[in-house]
Design an enzyme around this catalytic site. Structure first.
Site, PDB file in Angstrom:
ATOM      1  N   LYS A 172       2.912   3.389  -2.816  1.00  0.00           N
ATOM      2  CA  LYS A 172       2.776   2.644  -1.571  1.00  0.00           C
ATOM      3  C   LYS A 172       1.619   3.208  -0.753  1.00  0.00           C
ATOM      4  O   LYS A 172       1.411   4.414  -0.708  1.00  0.00           O
ATOM      5  CB  LYS A 172       4.089   2.772  -0.792  1.00  0.00           C
ATOM      6  CG  LYS A 172       4.189   1.959   0.471  1.00  0.00           C
ATOM      7  CD  LYS A 172       5.573   2.162   1.081  1.00  0.00           C
ATOM      8  CE  LYS A 172       5.715   1.431   2.412  1.00  0.00           C
ATOM      9  NZ  LYS A 172       7.052   1.671   3.002  1.00  0.00           N
ATOM     10  N   LYS A 196      -0.886   6.987   4.875  1.00  0.00           N
ATOM     11  CA  LYS A 196      -1.931   7.777   5.538  1.00  0.00           C
ATOM     12  C   LYS A 196      -2.124   9.126   4.860  1.00  0.00           C
ATOM     13  O   LYS A 196      -3.150   9.781   5.061  1.00  0.00           O
ATOM     14  CB  LYS A 196      -1.574   7.999   7.005  1.00  0.00           C
ATOM     15  CG  LYS A 196      -0.297   8.808   7.216  1.00  0.00           C
ATOM     16  CD  LYS A 196       0.066   8.950   8.674  1.00  0.00           C
ATOM     17  CE  LYS A 196       1.345   9.774   8.828  1.00  0.00           C
ATOM     18  NZ  LYS A 196       1.751   9.940  10.229  1.00  0.00           N
ATOM     19  N   LYS A 248      12.602  14.794   3.714  1.00  0.00           N
ATOM     20  CA  LYS A 248      11.614  15.493   4.534  1.00  0.00           C
ATOM     21  C   LYS A 248      11.874  16.996   4.567  1.00  0.00           C
ATOM     22  O   LYS A 248      10.941  17.796   4.571  1.00  0.00           O
ATOM     23  CB  LYS A 248      11.611  14.912   5.949  1.00  0.00           C
ATOM     24  CG  LYS A 248      11.057  13.500   5.996  1.00  0.00           C
ATOM     25  CD  LYS A 248      11.048  12.937   7.410  1.00  0.00           C
ATOM     26  CE  LYS A 248      10.480  11.520   7.415  1.00  0.00           C
ATOM     27  NZ  LYS A 248      10.447  10.953   8.769  1.00  0.00           N
TER      28      LYS A 248
END
Length: 330
Positions: free
Chosen positions: A196, A199, A113
């Site tokens: 995968k 959103k 991240k």
């Protein structure tokens, strides 16, 4: 007494998608019959990145309503909002003080991240959220935690910290074990079936609260291939295989049965039937969510009850921890 299991989900979108449902939340429902379940909406974890306050508040309500609509029963499980139980943050501070900086830095999700947003913009909260995750688990003396491969490292940290605390201050925490759930459907992106479902890919993601027409259009626009044979072959026919997986999950028919039923038929039929199966689930689900949201005062009362139930357990653990490390009792 059934073994205790704990799991949480972040309120970071306006709707759960079918990957959330089939990959994790469906198991939350089934585990209620064999475990003492503590489930929570991880809003403390959600603020490791910037959030709009009003949106976070609304999404928390939405997440709670969706979990109930999916079958998480507050009469069978303790269902609560993380920030309403202050013991999470209190225990997290104690566990931070026995965690090495190197341990925190090695967490792969922080690396991933931080790399996306740049390490200079990454918050301390993002660095230390695995310690909060450890506190989440240890606070309830969970026997087991449902984990996927991406969460194994975090559970290992939790076990390490529990072992360290127990070694220094005496037995206090249960060492949680990974709960490997039965094989779950791996749902891929409709537009990039090698990835995968997420959103972050609006056109490839089926949200359970999307308008039904939107969902139908997304499925009928799903990527397949230049062939026309309906077969399950994830390596060579990823898009078709993904649609078969979704259809199987929402009808209860095996993939082999479905493949046989589509012999001599085209992809259009597969997309039509997949859309129909998803909509047959989504429509009553949306009705239930809307009914729950129509009385937000009652929803808030239910959330408060869940928080009280969680605190009954959490406060006992925190009191034991505080006594062990030498804090004066209030």
């Amino acid at each position: 007494m059934n073994p205790r299991v704990l799991s949480g989900i972040q309120p970071t979108s306006d709707s759960f998608h079918i990957g959330n449902h089939l990959g994790a939340l469906q198991n939350w429902v089934s585990m209620q019959s064999e475990f003492e379940c503590f489930y929570f909406i991880a809003d403390l974890h959600a603020i490791t990145v910037e959030q709009d306050p009003a949106q976070l508040n609304q999404r928390t309500l939405l997440a709670y309503a969706q979990l109930v609509a999916l079958g998480v029963d507050p009469k069978k499980s303790v269902l609560f909002v993380q920030s309403q139980v202050p013991e999470h943050a209190q225990l997290m501070w104690v566990m931070s003080c026995i965690t090495g900086i190197g341990e925190a830095n090695r967490m792969t999700q922080f690396k991933d991240k931080a790399a996306k947003g740049g390490s200079s913009s990454a918050s301390v909260g993002l660095l230390t959220y695995p310690i909060l995750q450890a506190a989440d688990i240890l606070l309830y003396q969970a026997d087991a935690v449902p984990v996927g491969e991406d969460q194994r490292q975090h559970l290992e940290l939790t076990r390490d910290l529990a072992t360290r605390f127990n070694g220094r201050f005496g037995d206090t925490f249960t060492l949680p074990k990974p709960h490997i759930v039965k094989a779950t459907a791996k749902i891929q992106d409709l537009q990039d079936p090698t990835a995968k479902m997420s959103k972050s890919s609006p056109s490839g993601c089926i949200n359970l609260l999307d308008p039904l027409k939107t969902t139908e259009k997304k499925i009928k626009s799903a990527v397949t291939d230049s062939d026309s044979v309906v077969a399950f072959d994830p390596a060579n026919k990823a898009g078709v295989s993904n649609l078969l997986t979704i259809l199987s999950a929402y009808t209860g028919n095996t993939v082999d049965e479905l493949v046989d039923s589509f012999a001599g038929r085209m992809y259009g039929d597969l997309k039509k039937e997949t859309a129909g199966a998803v909509l047959a689930f989504a429509e009553p689900f949306q009705t239930t969510v809307n009914e729950l949201l129509s009385d937000k005062a009652q929803l808030q009362r239910d959330m408060n009850i869940g928080a009280e139930q969680a605190r009954e357990v959490a406060s006992q653990t925190l009191a034991a921890v505080y006594a062990k490390i030498g804090f004066n009792a209030s």
